[in-house]
Scaffold this motif. Structure first.
Motif, short mmCIF file in Angstrom:
data_model
loop_
_atom_site.label_atom_id
_atom_site.label_comp_id
_atom_site.label_asym_id
_atom_site.label_seq_id
_atom_site.Cartn_x
_atom_site.Cartn_y
_atom_site.Cartn_z
N ARG A 256 0.85 -1.20 0.00
CA ARG A 256 0.00 0.00 0.00
C ARG A 256 0.88 1.24 0.00
NH1 ARG A 256 -5.10 -1.30 0.23
NH2 ARG A 256 -5.78 -3.22 1.28
N THR A 257 0.45 2.25 -0.75
CA THR A 257 1.18 3.51 -0.83
C THR A 257 0.61 4.47 0.19
OG1 THR A 257 1.42 3.13 -3.22
CG2 THR A 257 1.98 5.32 -2.38
N ASP A 258 1.44 4.96 1.11
CA ASP A 258 0.93 5.86 2.15
C ASP A 258 0.83 7.29 1.63
OD1 ASP A 258 3.47 7.03 2.27
OD2 ASP A 258 4.05 5.99 4.10
N ALA A 259 0.40 8.18 2.50
CA ALA A 259 0.16 9.57 2.11
C ALA A 259 1.42 10.27 1.62
CB ALA A 259 -0.45 10.34 3.27
N ASP A 260 2.58 9.77 2.03
CA ASP A 260 3.86 10.37 1.62
C ASP A 260 4.42 9.71 0.36
OD1 ASP A 260 3.88 12.15 3.81
OD2 ASP A 260 4.65 10.56 5.11
N GLY A 261 3.64 8.77 -0.23
CA GLY A 261 4.11 8.10 -1.44
C GLY A 261 5.04 6.94 -1.18
N VAL A 262 5.21 6.55 0.08
CA VAL A 262 6.07 5.42 0.44
C VAL A 262 5.24 4.14 0.39
CG1 VAL A 262 7.53 4.39 2.21
CG2 VAL A 262 7.52 6.88 1.88
N VAL A 263 5.78 3.10 -0.24
CA VAL A 263 5.07 1.82 -0.34
C VAL A 263 5.40 0.97 0.88
CG1 VAL A 263 4.77 -0.29 -1.68
CG2 VAL A 263 5.09 1.90 -2.85
N ARG A 264 4.36 0.59 1.61
CA ARG A 264 4.50 -0.27 2.79
C ARG A 264 4.03 -1.67 2.44
NH1 ARG A 264 7.50 3.25 5.92
NH2 ARG A 264 6.50 5.30 5.96
N ALA A 265 4.68 -2.67 3.01
CA ALA A 265 4.34 -4.06 2.70
C ALA A 265 3.96 -4.83 3.95
CB ALA A 265 5.53 -4.74 2.02
N ASP A 266 2.87 -5.59 3.85
CA ASP A 266 2.49 -6.56 4.88
C ASP A 266 2.51 -7.94 4.23
OD1 ASP A 266 1.92 -4.96 7.21
OD2 ASP A 266 0.17 -4.21 6.13
N GLU A 267 3.12 -8.90 4.92
CA GLU A 267 3.23 -10.25 4.40
C GLU A 267 2.42 -11.21 5.26
OE1 GLU A 267 5.24 -11.51 1.84
OE2 GLU A 267 6.10 -9.60 1.21
N TYR A 268 1.66 -12.07 4.61
CA TYR A 268 0.91 -13.13 5.28
C TYR A 268 1.32 -14.45 4.65
CZ TYR A 268 -1.88 -9.16 6.79
OH TYR A 268 -2.28 -7.95 7.32
N THR A 269 1.57 -15.47 5.46
CA THR A 269 2.06 -16.73 4.92
C THR A 269 1.29 -17.92 5.48
OG1 THR A 269 3.69 -17.30 6.62
CG2 THR A 269 4.35 -15.66 4.97
N SER A 270 1.43 -19.05 4.77
CA SER A 270 0.76 -20.28 5.17
C SER A 270 1.42 -20.92 6.39
CB SER A 270 0.76 -21.27 4.01
OG SER A 270 2.07 -21.47 3.51
N THR A 271 2.56 -20.38 6.81
CA THR A 271 3.21 -20.92 8.02
C THR A 271 2.64 -20.31 9.29
OG1 THR A 271 4.96 -19.22 7.90
CG2 THR A 271 5.37 -21.32 6.76
N GLU A 272 1.84 -19.26 9.17
CA GLU A 272 1.23 -18.64 10.34
C GLU A 272 0.04 -19.47 10.82
OE1 GLU A 272 0.60 -14.33 10.07
OE2 GLU A 272 1.67 -14.39 8.16
N PRO A 273 -0.27 -19.43 12.13
CA PRO A 273 -1.42 -20.17 12.63
C PRO A 273 -2.72 -19.68 12.02
CG PRO A 273 -0.58 -18.65 14.30
CD PRO A 273 0.42 -18.67 13.19
N ASP A 274 -3.70 -20.58 11.90
CA ASP A 274 -4.99 -20.20 11.31
C ASP A 274 -6.18 -20.62 12.16
OD1 ASP A 274 -5.01 -22.91 10.96
OD2 ASP A 274 -5.44 -22.87 8.82
N ASP A 275 -5.92 -20.94 13.44
CA ASP A 275 -7.04 -21.30 14.32
C ASP A 275 -7.73 -20.02 14.81
OD1 ASP A 275 -4.41 -21.10 15.54
OD2 ASP A 275 -5.41 -21.39 17.47
#
Length: 402
Positions: A256-275
């Motif tokens: 996502r591009t923030d108000a200052d034009g900087v791209v921020r990244a969030d990562e979600y993976t299948s190794t994370e718990p899903d309960d």
């Protein structure tokens, strides 16, 4: 039909004379309505290059927001459509550099060099190679990469390896004679042939988000790690990583591009718990990012943010708050999905304009909106889905992104 560039066009556009002509052309409107007026003036001054000038400037304008510094690039409309957004390419380049420090990366379908521009600035790589069969696009890439040391270009077929690079990147064309395709055998070059030719070498292959990557495992016994990437709410691609020991089976990269034009990244993976907690309905409905949904990581996402599902088979989530960057809908009413029930509930809330979101039901939002004949003054959102076998609709405040 888009203008087809020739090598002489590229040579002209890359020259000092061509640069001056592009600057003049950029000062014209070049809209569909103005072209009849703009073209004669350009033809009188720059014939026979007027069409190449117009195509370049119009493509540069369409590239704003997708490619970095588009006014410095040579590109065509077709090449632009196929090019990876700079923010997505930069994120992947950083991934490759982190996984293969000091490695040489070869983009075997480099086209106009959009991917190479990001790879050439990724810290930690030992070198970058680009190749393509299309001599015109390769000439454009040479211009676009001018001043980037350490980048080598070659004309070569992607299915005929011409380097010993540590990592191979490929972006098969996703259009056939019938238009956009998701079939593995209709990609150009064909995906299975690419994977076979470079078997045993780390490879990163960009594909359309709708690609059935499970087929590679189930039908062809090809093990790949899958990364689905979105940018500012739109899913851009599914990326296949071979020789992927240490990588999660599935990954969603939410940029996502923030108000200052900087791209921020969030990562979600299948190794994370899903309960997560049992399904239910809370104060907010959350529509997860499309990359999370495409990667099959809805439950992992829900666990991280303290949410639960409305229904185990539906991607809508619910909770007491909306995660940062996500879009949420605060519930104010619940009703059946019949037109009569919907019309009554929306009238009770003075609805005048309505955004309709649907999952799990066969509903055409535009057609339904016309049938509801809204006459109020309040903007609202309507989330339609099913819980079990029962259709349900939630009247909500307008969606907000937190």
């Amino acid at each position: 039909m888009a203008y087809e560039f020739g090598l002489d066009d590229v040579a002209y556009l890359a020259s000092a004379e061509g640069t001056d002509a592009l600057n003049v052309t950029a000062g014209l409107p070049l809209t569909d309505a103005s072209l009849l007026k703009d073209l004669p003036a350009l033809r009188a001054r720059y014939a026979p290059r007027e069409a190449a000038l117009v195509e370049t400037i119009r493509a540069r304008r369409r590239a704003v927001g997708k490619l970095d510094s588009p006014d410095a690039l040579l590109l065509s409309d077709t090449a632009l459509q196929q090019a990876t957004p700079s923010a997505v390419a930069a994120h992947r380049a950083a991934d490759i550099a982190a996984r293969h420090p000091g490695g040489v990366v070869h983009d075997v379908t480099c086209s106009i060099g959009a991917e190479l521009l990001s790879l050439s600035t990724a810290a930690g790589l030992g070198g970058v190679i680009g190749s393509d069969l299309d001599a015109v696009r390769l000439a454009m890439a040479a211009h676009n990469l001018r001043g980037r040391p350490g980048v080598q270009l070659a004309r070569a077929d992607a299915l005929a390896p011409c380097s010993r690079a540590d990592v191979v990147v490929a972006d098969p064309a996703r259009r056939s004679a019938r238009g956009r395709t998701f079939r593995l055998d209709e990609l150009d070059p064909p995906l299975l042939e690419l994977l076979s030719v470079y078997a045993g070498r780390p490879m990163v292959v960009k594909c359309a988000p709708g690609l059935d990557y499970r087929m590679l495992r189930d039908r062809f016994s090809i093990e790949v790690a899958v990364q689905v990437t979105s940018l500012d709410g739109g899913v851009r691609e599914a990326c296949l990583w071979t020789e992927a020991a240490g990588l999660p089976d599935r990954r969603a990269s939410v940029l996502r591009t923030d108000a200052d034009g900087v791209v921020r990244a969030d990562e979600y993976t299948s190794t994370e718990p899903d309960d997560i907690d049992e399904p239910g309905v809370d104060e907010w409905i959350v529509d997860p990012d499309g990359a999370v949904v495409r990667a099959g990581l809805v439950r992992n996402y829900a666990r991280r943010h303290g949410l639960r599902q409305l229904d185990p088979q539906i991607a809508y989530l619910t909770g007491a708050a909306v995660p940062p960057g996500a879009r949420g809908f605060r519930i104010i009413d619940r009703t059946a999905v019949s037109e009569r029930a919907l019309r009554s509930a929306l009238a009770a809330h003075d609805c005048g304009s309505l955004e309709i979101l649907v999952r799990g039901l066969d509903v055409d939002p535009d057609r339904l909106r016309r049938k509801l004949k809204l006459r109020g003054s309040t903007p609202l959102s309507l989330v339609m889905t099913r819980i079990g076998r029962t259709g349900v609709a939630f009247v909500c405040e307008p969606g907000v992104r937190h």
